[in-house]
Scaffold this motif. Structure first.
Motif, PDB file in Angstrom:
ATOM      1  N   HIS A  45       0.877  -1.167   0.000  1.00 35.67           N
ATOM      2  CA  HIS A  45       0.000   0.000   0.000  1.00 35.67           C
ATOM      3  C   HIS A  45       0.912   1.213   0.000  1.00 35.67           C
ATOM      4  N   TYR A  46       0.897   1.955  -1.108  1.00 37.12           N
ATOM      5  CA  TYR A  46       1.890   3.003  -1.334  1.00 37.12           C
ATOM      6  C   TYR A  46       1.203   4.336  -1.574  1.00 37.12           C
ATOM      7  N   ARG A  47       1.667   5.359  -0.850  1.00 38.14           N
ATOM      8  CA  ARG A  47       1.114   6.710  -0.981  1.00 38.14           C
ATOM      9  C   ARG A  47       2.086   7.545  -1.798  1.00 38.14           C
ATOM     10  N   ARG A  48       1.665   7.925  -2.994  1.00 35.90           N
ATOM     11  CA  ARG A  48       2.516   8.736  -3.855  1.00 35.90           C
ATOM     12  C   ARG A  48       2.638  10.147  -3.304  1.00 35.90           C
ATOM     13  N   GLU A  77      -4.120   9.468   0.190  1.00 36.75           N
ATOM     14  CA  GLU A  77      -4.524   8.073   0.349  1.00 36.75           C
ATOM     15  C   GLU A  77      -3.511   7.143  -0.319  1.00 36.75           C
ATOM     16  N   ALA A  78      -3.293   5.983   0.288  1.00 41.26           N
ATOM     17  CA  ALA A  78      -2.389   4.981  -0.273  1.00 41.26           C
ATOM     18  C   ALA A  78      -3.164   4.058  -1.211  1.00 41.26           C
ATOM     19  N   ARG A 125       6.919   5.812   2.384  1.00 44.57           N
ATOM     20  CA  ARG A 125       5.565   6.078   1.879  1.00 44.57           C
ATOM     21  C   ARG A 125       4.733   4.804   1.808  1.00 44.57           C
ATOM     22  N   MET A 126       5.289   3.691   2.237  1.00 45.04           N
ATOM     23  CA  MET A 126       4.531   2.439   2.299  1.00 45.04           C
ATOM     24  C   MET A 126       3.852   2.329   3.660  1.00 45.04           C
ATOM     25  N   THR A 127       2.555   2.076   3.648  1.00 48.63           N
ATOM     26  CA  THR A 127       1.818   1.898   4.898  1.00 48.63           C
ATOM     27  C   THR A 127       1.606   0.431   5.225  1.00 48.63           C
TER      28      THR A 127
END
Length: 363
Positions: free
Chosen positions: A176-179, A184-185, A221-223
Motif C-alpha cells: 500500500h503506497y502513498r505517492r 490516500e495509499a 511512503r509504504m503503509t
C-alpha cells in the motif's frame, strides 16, 4: 591405548593458535606439558607430536595450516569454528563483523540477521579482549551521508523486514503506497529488483504489475507490505549498478546531457580536481580563475549543487542554465532586500474607551 591417543590429539587440536598466529612444535609441546602434565600428555615427545600434527592435518585438511618452509616448522588453526563449540575469529574478521553490524542498518533480511547474531557477539567479545589499534577502531570511524539537516523520514521496521525478505527470496510484494502529494495509499503489485539507500532514504527498485518500467518506491511512503508466494519477474538485462550509474537517482530535467562550463576562483578549483563532475572534466587556467568543462546530466541534483555554491562558482554555459541561475538567485535575494519587520508578540493593543483614551505619541 586408542582412547589415550584420541584424547591426546584432541588436546593438541585445542591448543593450536588461531591464524595468523602460529606456534612451533617445541613451543606447542612445552605448552601442553605445562597445562596438562598427567594423562595422555605425560611422556609426550616432539616426534609423537609431529605424528599427531600429520594425522590431524590429514583429518581436517585446510583447517590446519602447516608452514614447513620455516625451521622449525610452524602450525596454526585456520578453521572458523572454535573447538569448544564456539566461533573462532581473527582480529581482522572480528573488526569487519563489528563494522558490518554498525553500518548495515535494516538492509540484511531478518532471516539472515538472526543467524549472524552469534558472529556479532563473538566479534565484539574478541575486540573487547584486545588492546591493539583494532580494538579501538570502531570508536574512531563514522560514515555520514550528505543531506539536509534534521531527521530522515521514518520507516516502520516491519516494512523494511518484509521488503528485504521479498527481495532476498525473489518474491512478489503487495504494498500500500502513498505517492507524493496524495493523501490516500493505493495498492501496488511489485516485482522487487533492488534496494538503494540514497541521502538517508530507502528506495525499493521494482516494476509494477506487468509493466516493464523500472520505478523507485520510497519505503517511508509504504503503509503496508505483504510478501506473496509468487516468484517476482526480473528483467534479464537489469543491473543495479548500471541503473544507479545511469543517473536514475538524479531526477533528470532533460533527456540529453549538456556541456557545463564553470568559472571558478583558482583557490577553490581543488574541490573539482578531487571530485570531478564527470570523467571527461577538463580544467584550464584563466588568470585568477579556472575554467572547468564537463559533460553532465541536467538534473535537479546538479542545479541544487550549483545553487549551494553561491559566489564560489559562476555558470558560463549553457546560456539557458546561466539565465536560470540568475533568475533563481534574484528571486532568492528579494525577501532579504525588504526591511526586517519586528516579530509579533501576540499581545493585542487595548482598545481606546472614554475612560481610558488612547495614548498619543509626543509631537
Amino acid at each position: 591405548m586408542q582412547g589415550q591417543t584420541l584424547e591426546r590429539q584432541w588436546r593438541v587440536l585445542r591448543a593450536l593458535p588461531a591464524h595468523p598466529k602460529s606456534t612451533t612444535i617445541p613451543d606447542l609441546l612445552q605448552y601442553l606439558q605445562a597445562t596438562a602434565t598427567t594423562g595422555s600428555i605425560k611422556g609426550l615427545t616432539v616426534r609423537t607430536l609431529e605424528r599427531d600434527i600429520q594425522t590431524l592435518e590429514t583429518a581436517f585438511g585446510g583447517a590446519i595450516a602447516v608452514n614447513r618452509a620455516a625451521k622449525p616448522y610452524r602450525v596454526s588453526w585456520q578453521g572458523l569454528a572454535r573447538l569448544d563449540g564456539g566461533i573462532r575469529l581473527t582480529d581482522a574478521q572480528a573488526l569487519a563483523l563489528v563494522l558490518l553490524q554498525m553500518h548495515m542498518g535494516d538492509i540484511v533480511p531478518a532471516s539472515l540477521h538472526k543467524g549472524l547474531q552469534p558472529f556479532f557477539t563473538e566479534a565484539r567479545s574478541r575486540l573487547a579482549q584486545g588492546a591493539g589499534a583494532l580494538a579501538h577502531w570502531p570508536d574512531r570511524v563514522r560514515v555520514l551521508e550528505r543531506r539536509r539537516p534534521g531527521y530522515g523520514p521514518q520507516v516502520a521496521s516491519a516494512i523494511v523486514r518484509v521488503v528485504c525478505e521479498a527481495l532476498f527470496q525473489n518474491r512478489m510484494l503487495t504494498a500500500h503506497y502513498r505517492r507524493m502529494g496524495e493523501d490516500e495509499a493505493a495498492e501496488y503489485r511489485l516485482h522487487p529488483l533492488g534496494l538503494v539507500r540514497a541521502q538517508g532514504v530507502y528506495y525499493l527498485i521494482a516494476t509494477a504489475w506487468d509493466y516493464p518500467d523500472v520505478r523507485h518506491y520510497a519505503l517511508h511512503r509504504m503503509t503496508r507490505a505483504v510478501m506473496e508466494a509468487r516468484t517476482a519477474r526480473r528483467p534479464p538485462d537489469f543491473d543495479l549498478d548500471a541503473h544507479v550509474a545511469s543517473g536514475a537517482f538524479h531526477i533528470p530535467l532533460k533527456a540529453t546531457p549538456l556541456t557545463l562550463v564553470l568559472r571558478v576562483p583558482a583557490e577553490n578549483v581543488r574541490y573539482l580536481q578531487e571530485a570531478p563532475l564527470a570523467a571527461d572534466q577538463a580544467i584550464t587556467e584563466d588568470g585568477d580563475f579556472c575554467i572547468a568543462r564537463a559533460r553532465v546530466t541536467d538534473s535537479l541534483d546538479l542545479r541544487t549543487w550549483l545553487l549551494s555554491q553561491g559566489a564560489e562558482i559562476e555558470v558560463v554555459k549553457p546560456v539557458a542554465l546561466r539565465r536560470w541561475m540568475v533568475e533563481t538567485l534574484s528571486r532568492a535575494l528579494r525577501p532579504y532586500q525588504k526591511p526586517v519587520l519586528a516579530p509579533r508578540t501576540g499581545k493585542r493593543r487595548p482598545r481606546a474607551t472614554a475612560r481610558h483614551p488612547a495614548k498619543r505619541r509626543p509631537q
